[in-house]
Design a protein around this motif. Sequence first.
Motif, short mmCIF file in Angstrom:
data_model
loop_
_atom_site.label_atom_id
_atom_site.label_comp_id
_atom_site.label_asym_id
_atom_site.label_seq_id
_atom_site.Cartn_x
_atom_site.Cartn_y
_atom_site.Cartn_z
N UNK A 1 0.84 -1.21 0.00
CA UNK A 1 0.00 0.00 0.00
C UNK A 1 0.87 1.25 0.00
N UNK A 2 0.61 2.14 -0.95
CA UNK A 2 1.33 3.40 -0.99
C UNK A 2 0.69 4.33 0.05
N UNK A 3 1.50 5.03 0.75
CA UNK A 3 0.99 5.91 1.82
C UNK A 3 0.66 7.31 1.32
N UNK A 4 1.39 7.79 0.31
CA UNK A 4 1.24 9.17 -0.16
C UNK A 4 0.21 9.34 -1.27
N UNK A 5 -0.19 8.23 -1.90
CA UNK A 5 -1.17 8.33 -2.97
C UNK A 5 -1.98 7.05 -3.07
N UNK A 6 -3.10 7.12 -3.78
CA UNK A 6 -4.06 6.02 -3.86
C UNK A 6 -3.57 4.94 -4.83
N UNK B 1 -3.73 10.13 -7.41
CA UNK B 1 -4.57 10.82 -6.43
C UNK B 1 -3.85 10.81 -5.08
N UNK B 2 -3.67 11.94 -4.44
CA UNK B 2 -2.94 12.02 -3.18
C UNK B 2 -3.78 11.61 -1.96
N UNK B 3 -4.17 10.35 -1.93
CA UNK B 3 -5.01 9.83 -0.85
C UNK B 3 -4.44 8.50 -0.38
N UNK B 4 -4.40 8.30 0.91
CA UNK B 4 -3.96 7.03 1.50
C UNK B 4 -5.18 6.12 1.57
N UNK B 5 -5.19 5.04 0.78
CA UNK B 5 -6.36 4.14 0.73
C UNK B 5 -6.58 3.38 2.03
N UNK B 6 -5.54 3.16 2.77
CA UNK B 6 -5.68 2.49 4.07
C UNK B 6 -6.53 3.35 4.99
N UNK B 7 -6.27 4.64 5.01
CA UNK B 7 -7.03 5.56 5.85
C UNK B 7 -8.41 5.87 5.26
N UNK B 8 -8.47 6.03 3.96
CA UNK B 8 -9.72 6.46 3.32
C UNK B 8 -10.79 5.37 3.27
N UNK B 9 -10.40 4.12 2.94
CA UNK B 9 -11.42 3.08 2.78
C UNK B 9 -11.11 1.81 3.60
N UNK B 10 -10.05 1.84 4.38
CA UNK B 10 -9.72 0.68 5.21
C UNK B 10 -9.03 -0.45 4.46
N UNK B 11 -8.46 -0.14 3.30
CA UNK B 11 -7.74 -1.16 2.53
C UNK B 11 -6.51 -1.59 3.30
N UNK B 12 -6.26 -2.90 3.34
CA UNK B 12 -5.12 -3.43 4.08
C UNK B 12 -4.42 -4.52 3.29
N UNK B 13 -3.17 -4.74 3.62
CA UNK B 13 -2.43 -5.83 3.01
C UNK B 13 -3.13 -7.14 3.33
N UNK B 14 -3.09 -8.07 2.39
CA UNK B 14 -3.63 -9.42 2.55
C UNK B 14 -5.14 -9.50 2.35
N UNK B 15 -5.78 -8.42 1.91
CA UNK B 15 -7.22 -8.45 1.65
C UNK B 15 -7.50 -8.86 0.21
#
Length: 181
Positions: free
Chosen positions: A82-87, A139-153
């Motif tokens: 997961x990239x932290x600085x962008x989607x 897009x400068x959005x962290x998907x982990x924070x925005x939609x709860x995307x996580x590794x291994x999903x």
Amino acid sequence: MKTKISILTLLALGMVFTFTACSKQGETAVAADSDAQSTGPSQFLLDSVPESPPGVIEAVQDANAGDAVVFTGRVGGVRDPLMKEFAAFVIADEIVVFCDEMGDDGHCSMPWDACCEDPAKVSAARAFVQFVDESGAPRPVNLEEAIGLAANQNVIVKGRLAPDSTPENRIILAEGITILQ
């Protein structure tokens, strides 16, 4: 004379890159906040879940640049998917066996990196998924924070094969995602 021009050119380019890098960082932070507030996390989620999509490899094997693709896979295939600085994130095809699927619970602290699998197989079975704006910039959005995307999903992705995508480096310009677990 030629040496002086080269040195001056290098100095000027160095100043441009320095100022650009500084201003881009500030702009990214502001853009991330305004982007997330203006449209919210739903901008990344699919309205409906496609039925039985193929895996990454099957979906892109005959696709050309710009073709629509829909596929399923698992967030992973690298240590930090997961990239932290962008989607954006890395997704692996279902043929990749992640370490937590090998029956030896707890032997791997990062099962999503598929470190127990053949590296050539993992490399051939993954893709880079990114959400871009109208100009093609990430897009400068962290998907982990925005939609709860996580590794291994497990996820389903709908998008288009990027113009600069290659069989060795698949790039998907995402239009939406559904998190399955």
